[in-house]
Enzyme design. Structure first.
Site, short mmCIF file in Angstrom:
data_model
loop_
_atom_site.label_atom_id
_atom_site.label_comp_id
_atom_site.label_asym_id
_atom_site.label_seq_id
_atom_site.Cartn_x
_atom_site.Cartn_y
_atom_site.Cartn_z
N ASP A 101 45.02 33.83 36.80
CA ASP A 101 44.45 34.23 38.09
C ASP A 101 45.52 34.29 39.18
OD1 ASP A 101 41.73 34.79 37.98
OD2 ASP A 101 41.15 32.69 38.10
N LYS A 130 44.69 38.41 36.82
CA LYS A 130 43.34 38.71 37.30
C LYS A 130 43.27 38.53 38.80
CE LYS A 130 39.68 35.93 36.60
NZ LYS A 130 39.12 35.72 37.96
N GLU A 199 30.67 38.55 37.25
CA GLU A 199 30.13 37.20 37.38
C GLU A 199 28.85 37.17 38.21
OE1 GLU A 199 31.46 32.67 38.77
OE2 GLU A 199 32.94 34.29 38.75
#
Length: 283
Positions: A101, A130, A199
């Protein structure tokens, strides 16, 4: 006290080591309808365990701020901390595809900052980075992809924007929100995103993204069964998170006697479609 050092692997042992997962492999799985299993991971021990259990991709997530560091959000996590944990996971030499991330504030200023931060994570051992959000992130995705840095986008509930979203809430319930997510998914794919985490969105939204961008590899977390794969925070999957687990989590640790067995069960459940179950782990 130190751990016992393992003997060096023989050539025959090396020959049986699984072939490392690549982005090409993940795309082929998506094209064939084979489900991808992903877990967050923050250290070498679990990197080896998850990789040996057949997890296709490991995500060094900024979720470590909550799961490891004890914060109440991901916002305090620094780039240096992400680099440290990425190095820890990479040292295990997992055959799983390794994603890291970009933490809050590491790509918000300009394209140059996004590239510098991503280079630091790639040099630490990440194979893909990400980043969260749509709209304003598309230029960053394009800049990274043009420089040979594979990108995983992240739409829906984006924890770095928790205050702007008004808390950890399901996204895309209203038609306008659902249409925006589909539009942003197309923009991020066109900019060069190779994977996308969805998500906490209704399954109908994930299905709409799949229909609008059929070649996009999507990884769901609370986004229904129609994604290319599923991801969970490792502590949630193993039942180590105190308190009430999110609706989309299945506690595999409650049903299996070891972390290895629970992880293999997770991989199997993702592969055969028994996780997530509609109505139980979905919105």
């Amino acid at each position: 006290m130190s751990s016992q050092t393992s003997p060096a692997a023989t050539p025959s042992q090396n020959a049986t080591r699984p072939t490392p997962v690549s982005i090409r492999h993940l795309r082929e799985m998506h094209a064939k309808g084979e489900k991808i299993a992903m877990l967050t991971c923050y250290d070498a021990t679990f990197a080896r365990l998850f990789s040996d259990a057949g997890v296709h991709s490991l995500l060094v997530g900024d979720s470590l701020g909550m799961a490891v560091q004890g914060h109440d959000s991901t916002l305090p996590v620094s780039l240096d901390e992400m680099v440290y944990h990425t190095r820890c996971v990479a040292r295990a030499r997992p055959h799983s595809w390794l994603i890291a991330d970009l933490p809050f504030g590491a790509y918000h200023d300009d394209m140059a900052q996004a590239v510098r931060s991503s280079v630091a994570l790639m040099q630490a051992g990440a194979q893909m980075i990400k980043l969260e959000g749509g709209g304003w992130t598309a230029p960053a995705v394009r800049a990274l992809a043009e420089r040979g840095i594979p990108v995983c986008a992240h739409l829906g509930l984006t924890p770095q924007s928790v205050h702007a979203l008004g808390g950890y809430r399901v996204q895309g319930r209203e038609q306008s929100g659902a249409d925006r997510l589909v539009r942003e998914a197309r923009e991020l794919y066109d900019a060069g995103a190779a994977l996308m985490v969805l998500e906490a969105v209704p399954g109908t939204v994930a299905q709409a993204v799949r229909d609008a961008v059929p070649d996009l590899v999507t990884i769901g977390i609370g986004a229904g069964p129609d994604c290319s794969g599923q991801v969970l925070v490792m502590h949630d999957m193993l039942g180590l998170t105190p308190g009430r687990l999110p609706r989309f989590v299945r506690n595999f640790g409650a049903d299996f006697p070891s972390a290895q067995a629970a992880t293999r069960a997770f991989v199997t459940a993702v592969a055969d479609g028994s996780f997530p179950q509609v109505g139980m782990h979905t919105y």
